[in-house]
Design an enzyme around this catalytic site. Structure first.
Site, short mmCIF file in Angstrom:
data_model
loop_
_atom_site.label_atom_id
_atom_site.label_comp_id
_atom_site.label_asym_id
_atom_site.label_seq_id
_atom_site.Cartn_x
_atom_site.Cartn_y
_atom_site.Cartn_z
N ASP A 78 0.81 -1.21 0.00
CA ASP A 78 0.00 0.00 0.00
C ASP A 78 0.85 1.26 0.00
O ASP A 78 2.02 1.26 0.37
CB ASP A 78 -0.96 0.01 1.19
CG ASP A 78 -0.26 -0.14 2.53
OD1 ASP A 78 0.74 -0.88 2.61
OD2 ASP A 78 -0.69 0.49 3.52
N GLU A 145 -0.46 -2.05 5.30
CA GLU A 145 0.52 -1.97 6.38
C GLU A 145 0.49 -0.59 7.02
O GLU A 145 0.64 -0.46 8.24
CB GLU A 145 1.92 -2.29 5.86
CG GLU A 145 3.01 -2.29 6.93
CD GLU A 145 3.55 -0.91 7.27
OE1 GLU A 145 3.96 -0.71 8.43
OE2 GLU A 145 3.55 -0.02 6.39
N GLU A 146 0.31 0.44 6.20
CA GLU A 146 0.40 1.81 6.71
C GLU A 146 -0.66 2.12 7.76
O GLU A 146 -0.40 2.85 8.71
CB GLU A 146 0.30 2.81 5.55
CG GLU A 146 1.46 2.77 4.56
CD GLU A 146 2.78 3.22 5.17
OE1 GLU A 146 2.79 3.65 6.34
OE2 GLU A 146 3.80 3.12 4.48
N ARG A 185 19.58 -6.80 12.81
CA ARG A 185 19.64 -6.60 14.26
C ARG A 185 18.87 -7.72 14.95
O ARG A 185 17.68 -7.90 14.66
CB ARG A 185 19.04 -5.24 14.63
CG ARG A 185 19.17 -4.88 16.11
CD ARG A 185 18.47 -3.56 16.43
NE ARG A 185 18.75 -3.16 17.79
CZ ARG A 185 19.75 -2.38 18.17
NH1 ARG A 185 20.57 -1.88 17.26
NH2 ARG A 185 19.95 -2.06 19.44
N HIS A 386 8.30 8.30 4.05
CA HIS A 386 7.12 9.12 4.26
C HIS A 386 7.34 10.57 3.83
O HIS A 386 6.39 11.37 3.88
CB HIS A 386 6.61 9.07 5.70
CG HIS A 386 5.99 7.76 6.06
ND1 HIS A 386 4.90 7.64 6.91
CD2 HIS A 386 6.28 6.49 5.69
CE1 HIS A 386 4.58 6.36 7.04
NE2 HIS A 386 5.40 5.64 6.30
#
Length: 419
Positions: A78, A145-146, A185, A386
Site C-alpha cells: 500500500d 501496512e500503513e 539486528r 514518508h
C-alpha cells in the site's frame, strides 16, 4: 545460490519496468486492486498456486517443491496520502477520493513499490531454479501496512489454511541508507505504536466573553505542552519513547469559542513496561488538565490504531546475518539501529508461533548519503520514508533487495534431495 541468482541480471530490466509502473500507480490501504492483480498475475505465470483477495486485497502465492521447510517471504503493497515532490519522470500524479469525500494525493512515499518488486523478482528466480532447493515457498503480498490491519486481516481470512503454517517468516524494508547496504539486528528492531484520539470537552460561547466559557483551545494547549514532559521527566535516560501530537482541531471561526477540541497522539516505545507507563501518564495528564480547567465532563480517550514491537528471533537473525555477510561481504552488512518506525510484519510470526526476521536494505544514492553523514547533515539533506521527496534509486537497490530475499529463503529451505 549462485545458480538461482544467475538469472538476476537478465531479469532486472523487467523488474525496473514493474517498479516504475507501481510507483506511477500507487493505491491506498485496502484499495490495492490494480497492484494486487499485477503481482498475482506474475506469480501465476511463474507457476505458483495463487490465492487472491486474502484479507480483502492481499495475495498469497504457494510453490510446493518437495519435502522440506515452509518459508514465508512477505512484502507490503500500500501507498500513502502524500503528494509526490521528487521531480522524477515517473513521479506519481495519482489522486483519489477518500472515505470522507475529500480528494487526496497518493504516493509510494515509504517504498512499498520497491518491496513488491523485490519479492516479485525473488519469487521468479526461485521458481525458475526449483532444482536448487526443496520445501515450500510462500509469497505474501500484504495490503494495508500503513494503517495497520493488513497482516491481521490476511491471517483472519485463512492465510495459514491456504498455504500451511510456515516454519519461518522473512521480510525487509527499504531505508534512506546507501543503496546496497544491508542492516540487521537481533531482538527488537522496530518500535511499537499506539495512536490515540482525545476529545476534550469545554463549554462554548462568544469570543468576546471567555469568562462565560471553558475554552477547549486553552485546555488542548495545556495538554499538548504537558504531554511533552512525559519523555523528558518520567522516562529514564536509559530508556526511550516518543510522544507526538500530530493533529489538533478546535473551533471553526475566530470569534466563537468551541465546545470541544480533538487531538491525536502518537506513541512509540520499545519496551512493554515503558509503553504502559507512557499510556498511563497520558491518561493522567489529560484527565488532570481537564479537571483543572473545570471541564463540564471528562475527556474521552480512544485507541485508533496500534502496532506491536517488531522483534527478530535472535538465533535466526544471527544466522541470516552470517549468510548475508558470506554473500555480500562484511563491509556491506552492518548492524541496524533501533527504528522508531513501526510495522505489522511480526503479526505473521506471532500468529504462526514461529521465528521471524526483518531487516533493512539501503535504497538511496550512496554519495548523497555518505556526504550528508560526513557533514552532519543526514536529517537535513537525506529524504526519509514518508517524505514527499523519498525516492529509492532503482540500481543497485533492485538487485540488492532481490538478492537478500533469495539468500534468506535458500538459507532456510532444504538443499535439493534433502527432506
Amino acid at each position: 545460490m549462485t545458480d538461482v541468482l544467475a538469472g538476476l541480471a537478465g531479469l532486472l530490466p523487467d523488474l525496473e519496468a514493474l517498479y516504475l509502473d507501481l510507483h506511477r500507480h500507487p493505491e491506498l490501504a485496502f484499495a490495492e486492486h490494480r497492484t494486487a492483480g499485477l503481482l498475482a498475475d506474475r506469480l501465476e505465470a511463474a507457476g505458483y498456486e495463487v490465492h487472491r483477495g486474502v484479507g480483502q486485497t492481499g495475495v498469497l502465492g504457494v510453490l510446493r517443491n518437495g519435502p522440506g521447510p515452509k518459508v514465508m517471504l512477505r512484502a507490503d503493497i500500500d501507498a500513502l496520502p502524500v503528494e509526490e515532490k521528487t521531480g522524477l519522470e515517473y513521479a506519481s500524479t495519482a489522486r483519489v477520493t477518500g472515505a470522507d469525500g475529500q480528494e487526496v494525493p497518493v504516493m509510494h512515499a515509504c517504498g512499498h513499490d520497491m518491496h513488491a518488486t523485490w519479492l516479485t523478482g525473488a519469487a521468479a528466480l526461485l521458481a525458475a531454479r526449483r532444482e536448487a532447493w526443496s520445501g515450500t515457498l510462500q509469497v505474501v503480498f500484504q495490503p494495508a501496512e500503513e494503517v495497520g490491519g493488513g497482516a491481521e486481516g490476511m491471517i483472519a481470512d485463512g492465510l495459514f489454511d491456504l498455504g500451511g503454517r510456515p516454519d519461518v517468516v522473512l521480510g525487509q524494508h527499504v531505508v534512506p541508507g546507501p543503496a546496497g547496504w544491508v542492516l540487521t539486528r537481533p531482538g527488537v528492531i522496530m518500535a511499537a505504536t499506539d495512536a490515540l484520539r482525545i476529545v476534550l470537552h469545554g463549554r462554548g460561547g462568544h469570543g468576546s466573553r471567555p469568562e462565560t466559557t471553558v475554552d477547549p483551545a486553552v485546555l488542548a494547549a495545556s495538554v499538548v505542552m504537558r504531554l511533552q514532559t512525559i519523555v523528558s521527566r518520567e522516562i529514564s535516560a536509559n530508556e526511550s519513547a516518543v510522544v507526538t501530537v500530530g493533529s489538533m482541531h478546535v473551533g471553526t471561526t475566530h470569534n466563537v469559542i468551541a465546545d470541544d477540541a480533538v487531538i491525536e497522539v502518537n506513541v512509540r516505545t520499545f519496551d512493554e513496561t515503558v509503553r504502559k507507563k507512557v499510556l498511563a501518564a497520558i491518561e493522567r495528564i489529560v484527565h488532570g488538565e481537564a479537571a483543572v480547567a473545570g471541564a463540564p465532563k471528562p475527556p474521552e480517550i480512544t485507541e485508533i490504531g496500534s502496532f506491536p514491537v517488531t522483534r527478530n528471533d535472535a538465533a535466526a537473525s544471527d544466522e541470516l546475518t552470517e549468510a548475508f555477510r558470506a554473500h555480500f561481504g562484511a563491509d556491506r552488512v552492518l548492524e541496524a539501529p533501533l527504528v522508531t518506525g513501526s510495522e505489522d510484519f511480526s503479526e505473521f510470526g506471532t500468529a504462526a508461533g514461529v521465528p521471524s526476521v526483518y531487516w533493512l536494505v539501503g535504497g538511496l544514492d550512496p554519495e548523497l548519503v555518505l556526504t550528508a553523514m560526513a557533514a552532519g547533515r543526514f536529517e537535513a539533506d537525506v529524504p526519509s520514508n514518508h517524505s514527499p521527496r523519498f525516492a529509492p534509486v532503482p540500481h543497485p537497490t533492485l538487485s540488492a533487495g532481490v538478492e537478500t530475499l533469495v539468500v534468506g529463503a535458500l538459507h532456510r529451505l532444504a538443499p535439493p534431495g534433502v527432506g
